[in-house]
Design an enzyme around this catalytic site. Structure first.
Site, PDB file in Angstrom:
ATOM      1  N   ASP A  62       9.992 -15.980  -7.852  1.00 53.01           N
ATOM      2  CA  ASP A  62      10.579 -14.977  -6.962  1.00 53.01           C
ATOM      3  C   ASP A  62      11.794 -14.400  -7.680  1.00 53.01           C
ATOM      4  OD1 ASP A  62      12.251 -13.813  -4.833  1.00 53.01           O
ATOM      5  OD2 ASP A  62      10.802 -14.732  -3.470  1.00 53.01           O
ATOM      6  N   SER A 128      10.775   5.745  -5.331  1.00 57.66           N
ATOM      7  CA  SER A 128       9.801   6.389  -4.444  1.00 57.66           C
ATOM      8  C   SER A 128      10.333   7.736  -3.997  1.00 57.66           C
ATOM      9  CB  SER A 128       9.597   5.495  -3.222  1.00 57.66           C
ATOM     10  OG  SER A 128       8.943   6.191  -2.194  1.00 57.66           O
ATOM     11  N   TYR A 152      13.379   0.568   4.307  1.00 58.60           N
ATOM     12  CA  TYR A 152      12.709   0.506   2.993  1.00 58.60           C
ATOM     13  C   TYR A 152      13.280   1.576   2.063  1.00 58.60           C
ATOM     14  CZ  TYR A 152       9.132   1.615  -0.503  1.00 58.60           C
ATOM     15  OH  TYR A 152       8.493   1.910  -1.671  1.00 58.60           O
ATOM     16  N   LYS A 156      15.543   1.548  -1.794  1.00 65.32           N
ATOM     17  CA  LYS A 156      15.307   2.289  -3.047  1.00 65.32           C
ATOM     18  C   LYS A 156      16.564   3.057  -3.451  1.00 65.32           C
ATOM     19  CE  LYS A 156      11.044   1.001  -3.684  1.00 65.32           C
ATOM     20  NZ  LYS A 156      10.770  -0.027  -4.694  1.00 65.32           N
TER      21      LYS A 156
HETATM   22  P1  NAD Z   1       2.225  -4.342  -3.926  1.00 70.28           P
HETATM   23  O1  NAD Z   1       2.675  -4.996  -2.670  1.00 70.28           O
HETATM   24  O2  NAD Z   1       0.788  -4.255  -4.219  1.00 70.28           O
HETATM   25  O3  NAD Z   1       2.939  -5.016  -5.180  1.00 70.28           O
HETATM   26  C1  NAD Z   1       4.246  -5.535  -5.138  1.00 70.28           C
HETATM   27  C2  NAD Z   1       4.234  -6.845  -5.915  1.00 70.28           C
HETATM   28  O4  NAD Z   1       5.560  -7.383  -5.925  1.00 70.28           O
HETATM   29  C3  NAD Z   1       3.325  -7.891  -5.273  1.00 70.28           C
HETATM   30  O5  NAD Z   1       2.500  -8.475  -6.270  1.00 70.28           O
HETATM   31  C4  NAD Z   1       4.300  -8.921  -4.701  1.00 70.28           C
HETATM   32  O6  NAD Z   1       3.765 -10.218  -4.671  1.00 70.28           O
HETATM   33  C5  NAD Z   1       5.491  -8.779  -5.644  1.00 70.28           C
HETATM   34  N1  NAD Z   1       6.779  -9.160  -5.069  1.00 70.28           N
HETATM   35  C6  NAD Z   1       7.364  -8.695  -3.941  1.00 70.28           C
HETATM   36  N2  NAD Z   1       8.557  -9.277  -3.757  1.00 70.28           N
HETATM   37  C7  NAD Z   1       8.732 -10.146  -4.801  1.00 70.28           C
HETATM   38  C8  NAD Z   1       9.772 -11.016  -5.173  1.00 70.28           C
HETATM   39  N3  NAD Z   1      10.860 -11.178  -4.428  1.00 70.28           N
HETATM   40  N4  NAD Z   1       9.642 -11.712  -6.326  1.00 70.28           N
HETATM   41  C9  NAD Z   1       8.534 -11.583  -7.096  1.00 70.28           C
HETATM   42  N5  NAD Z   1       7.518 -10.773  -6.773  1.00 70.28           N
HETATM   43  C10 NAD Z   1       7.611 -10.067  -5.638  1.00 70.28           C
HETATM   44  O7  NAD Z   1       2.882  -2.880  -3.920  1.00 70.28           O
HETATM   45  P2  NAD Z   1       2.677  -1.669  -4.950  1.00 70.28           P
HETATM   46  O8  NAD Z   1       2.064  -0.557  -4.195  1.00 70.28           O
HETATM   47  O9  NAD Z   1       2.063  -2.133  -6.194  1.00 70.28           O
HETATM   48  O10 NAD Z   1       4.207  -1.264  -5.181  1.00 70.28           O
HETATM   49  C11 NAD Z   1       4.908  -1.633  -6.356  1.00 70.28           C
HETATM   50  C12 NAD Z   1       6.290  -1.003  -6.307  1.00 70.28           C
HETATM   51  O11 NAD Z   1       6.153   0.420  -6.213  1.00 70.28           O
HETATM   52  C13 NAD Z   1       7.132  -1.431  -5.114  1.00 70.28           C
HETATM   53  O12 NAD Z   1       8.466  -1.598  -5.540  1.00 70.28           O
HETATM   54  C14 NAD Z   1       7.014  -0.261  -4.165  1.00 70.28           C
HETATM   55  O13 NAD Z   1       8.138  -0.152  -3.334  1.00 70.28           O
HETATM   56  C15 NAD Z   1       6.928   0.902  -5.135  1.00 70.28           C
HETATM   57  N6  NAD Z   1       6.276   2.089  -4.565  1.00 70.28           N
HETATM   58  C16 NAD Z   1       5.001   1.973  -4.067  1.00 70.28           C
HETATM   59  C17 NAD Z   1       4.401   3.096  -3.495  1.00 70.28           C
HETATM   60  C18 NAD Z   1       3.015   3.015  -2.912  1.00 70.28           C
HETATM   61  O14 NAD Z   1       2.666   3.886  -2.114  1.00 70.28           O
HETATM   62  N7  NAD Z   1       2.195   2.028  -3.263  1.00 70.28           N
HETATM   63  C19 NAD Z   1       5.091   4.319  -3.447  1.00 70.28           C
HETATM   64  C20 NAD Z   1       6.367   4.388  -3.980  1.00 70.28           C
HETATM   65  C21 NAD Z   1       6.951   3.252  -4.550  1.00 70.28           C
HETATM   66  N1  UFG Z   2      -2.232   9.639   7.961  1.00 75.22           N
HETATM   67  C1  UFG Z   2      -3.132   9.834   8.978  1.00 75.22           C
HETATM   68  N2  UFG Z   2      -3.744   8.734   9.488  1.00 75.22           N
HETATM   69  C2  UFG Z   2      -3.503   7.464   9.039  1.00 75.22           C
HETATM   70  C3  UFG Z   2      -2.574   7.288   7.984  1.00 75.22           C
HETATM   71  C4  UFG Z   2      -1.953   8.399   7.482  1.00 75.22           C
HETATM   72  O1  UFG Z   2      -3.374  10.955   9.414  1.00 75.22           O
HETATM   73  O2  UFG Z   2      -4.083   6.508   9.564  1.00 75.22           O
HETATM   74  C5  UFG Z   2      -1.574  10.834   7.382  1.00 75.22           C
HETATM   75  C6  UFG Z   2      -0.071  10.832   7.534  1.00 75.22           C
HETATM   76  O3  UFG Z   2       0.312  11.386   8.762  1.00 75.22           O
HETATM   77  C7  UFG Z   2       0.347  11.669   6.328  1.00 75.22           C
HETATM   78  C8  UFG Z   2      -0.696  11.314   5.272  1.00 75.22           C
HETATM   79  O4  UFG Z   2      -1.814  10.811   5.992  1.00 75.22           O
HETATM   80  O5  UFG Z   2       0.238  13.034   6.619  1.00 75.22           O
HETATM   81  C9  UFG Z   2      -0.232  10.258   4.283  1.00 75.22           C
HETATM   82  O6  UFG Z   2       0.253   9.131   4.983  1.00 75.22           O
HETATM   83  P1  UFG Z   2       0.591   7.764   4.222  1.00 75.22           P
HETATM   84  O7  UFG Z   2       1.069   6.798   5.246  1.00 75.22           O
HETATM   85  O8  UFG Z   2      -0.542   7.365   3.351  1.00 75.22           O
HETATM   86  O9  UFG Z   2       1.767   8.199   3.230  1.00 75.22           O
HETATM   87  P2  UFG Z   2       3.238   8.741   3.520  1.00 75.22           P
HETATM   88  O10 UFG Z   2       3.453   9.915   2.627  1.00 75.22           O
HETATM   89  O11 UFG Z   2       3.457   8.976   4.960  1.00 75.22           O
HETATM   90  O12 UFG Z   2       4.172   7.530   3.097  1.00 75.22           O
HETATM   91  C10 UFG Z   2       3.871   6.676   1.983  1.00 75.22           C
HETATM   92  C11 UFG Z   2       4.615   5.378   2.162  1.00 75.22           C
HETATM   93  C12 UFG Z   2       6.093   5.632   2.054  1.00 75.22           C
HETATM   94  C13 UFG Z   2       6.393   6.261   0.747  1.00 75.22           C
HETATM   95  C14 UFG Z   2       5.583   7.512   0.586  1.00 75.22           C
HETATM   96  C15 UFG Z   2       5.742   8.060  -0.804  1.00 75.22           C
HETATM   97  O13 UFG Z   2       4.279   4.803   3.412  1.00 75.22           O
HETATM   98  O14 UFG Z   2       6.803   4.431   2.112  1.00 75.22           O
HETATM   99  O15 UFG Z   2       4.190   7.253   0.770  1.00 75.22           O
HETATM  100  O16 UFG Z   2       5.447   7.086  -1.752  1.00 75.22           O
HETATM  101  F1  UFG Z   2       7.707   6.565   0.671  1.00 75.22           F
END
Ligand code: NAD
Ligand code: UFG
Length: 335
Positions: A62, A128, A152, A156
């Site tokens: 962690d 993000s 969240y 960031k």
């Molecule tokens: P994910 O949950 O699939 O991956 C995150 C990983 O981090 C997991 O493997 C988890 O086990 C590990 N983790 C979390 N807390 C930890 C800790 N304290 N110590 C060690 N490991 C830890 O999510 P993801 O979609 O791959 O996202 C990766 C990064 O990208 C995150 O920081 C997330 O905030 C950022 N991000 C994701 C998205 C998205 O839509 N997926 C968008 C913008 C930013």
């Molecule tokens: N949407 C639906 N139905 C659903 C889910 C989503 O209509 O069941 C719509 C939402 O209203 C939006 C679009 O699909 O218009 C995308 O929604 P997501 O939840 O997939 O993505 P967001 O852009 O709302 O947010 C996500 C993460 C945020 C992050 C952002 C950018 O949840 O934390 O992407 O990375 F900041």
């Protein structure tokens, strides 16, 4: 295998981290995954190894645990850290803001302290587009005003600010915060992809579950947004493109102090665009119906992706059809 140096990927077993590990290895670096597996599966590590063609080292730890972090950095010289570890569920962050601060912000503090102790001075950070809050103009460039609309997003912003202070501590420190738009899709092999636990919040995993018949219908959150078809518009980016953006940042890190760079395609797709592409490309039905707007949603958000091209020489090359095809192939893989 790789010979250019070791890259530590915190959160490297996650959706994005696993794809980044594959691309880092393809570029000749040695990836080492550090993960607590709090939101991912251990089997991802061996699947990444299969794709890379050699076992990938994994440290189960962690990032908040200082002794484990010291042990990790002490075990091998690290060229740079790609810091993806974090919790990312917006709704959960509203219910448990202290957990999100502790895991994401304090975790990063502990990580940076270990990097300082072992002289590791380079970081690529998973930020993000949530740092822009509600879009005030489109496309969103990196000078768009900042603001968190949930805990969240606040983590960031806090981490980006912490990285400013960390980078300011010496001229040999190099940071790139990559502000992701909406990552979707999966590796073309269908060996790694997105496996959310429970009912997904995000659009693409929800669409996948509906197409598989595991959920009855997709609720489309709002049909009266001021967009081309009335449904919400986002900048979906293929996770493999996104992963390659990390390699591009890694290659240019030494020319940066702390830069923030959008990773998006630069164009927006609506919910109905995604549903229709998914049905057409994959030959499946995605039953859907219009529901009320989701609180906190914006009509549209998409990137100005030009800085990534200028600074990193990177731009997205995969389109919506690739994203829906690969998301479906991963979901339909033999277990
Ligand atoms: P994910 O949950 O699939 O991956 C995150 C990983 O981090 C997991 O493997 C988890 O086990 C590990 N983790 C979390 N807390 C930890 C800790 N304290 N110590 C060690 N490991 C830890 O999510 P993801 O979609 O791959 O996202 C990766 C990064 O990208 C995150 O920081 C997330 O905030 C950022 N991000 C994701 C998205 C998205 O839509 N997926 C968008 C913008 C930013
Ligand atoms: N949407 C639906 N139905 C659903 C889910 C989503 O209509 O069941 C719509 C939402 O209203 C939006 C679009 O699909 O218009 C995308 O929604 P997501 O939840 O997939 O993505 P967001 O852009 O709302 O947010 C996500 C993460 C945020 C992050 C952002 C950018 O949840 O934390 O992407 O990375 F900041």
């Amino acid at each position: 295998m790789a010979t250019r140096g070791t890259i530590l990927l915190t959160g490297g077993a996650g959706f994005i981290g696993s794809h980044v590990a594959v691309e880092v290895a393809a570029a000749g670096w040695q990836p080492v995954i550090l993960d607590s597996f709090c939101t991912s599966e251990r089997s991802v590590v061996s699947r990444v190894g299969e794709l890379v063609g050699a076992p990938v080292r994994c440290i189960e730890a962690d990032i908040r645990d200082a002794p484990s972090m010291r042990a990790a950095f002490g075990s091998t010289p690290i060229h740079a850290v790609i810091h993806l570890a974090g919790l990312k569920a917006v709704g959960e962050s509203v219910e448990k803001p202290a957990l999100y601060h502790d895991n994401n912000v304090r975790g990063t503090e502990v990580l940076l302290a270990a990097m300082d102790e072992f002289g590791v001075r380079r970081m690529v950070f998973s930020s993000s587009c949530t740092v822009y809050g509600t879009p005030q103009r489109l496309p969103i460039d990196e000078s768009h005003p900042l603001g968190a609309i949930n805990p969240y997003g606040q983590t960031k912003l806090d981490i980006e600010r912490m990285l400013d202070v960390w980078a300011d501590a010496g001229p040999d420190r190099h940071v790139c915060s990559l502000r992701y738009f909406n990552p979707v899709g999966a590796h073309a092999s269908a060996r790694i992809g997105e496996s959310p636990i429970g009912i997904p919040n995000n659009l693409m995993p929800f669409v996948v579950k509906v197409a598989r018949g595991e959920l009855p219908e997709l609720g489309v959150f709002g049909g009266d947004w001021p967009t081309h078809d009335g449904t919400g518009v986002r900048d979906y980016i293929h996770v493999v493109d996104l992963a390659r953006g990390h390699v591009a940042a890694l290659e240019r890190l030494d020319s940066m102090h702390h830069e923030r760079i959008n990773l998006g395609t630069g164009s927006g797709c609506s919910v109905l665009d995604v549903v229709r592409a998914f049905e057409r490309v994959n030959g499946v039905k995605v039953p859907h119906g219009i529901r009320p707007r989701r609180p906190g949603d914006a009509a549209a958000a998409y990137a100005d992706a030009s800085l990534a091209w200028r600074r990193l020489g990177w731009r997205a090359s995969l389109g919506l059809d690739d994203m829906v095809r690969d998301a479906w192939a991963f979901a339909s893989r033999p277990s």
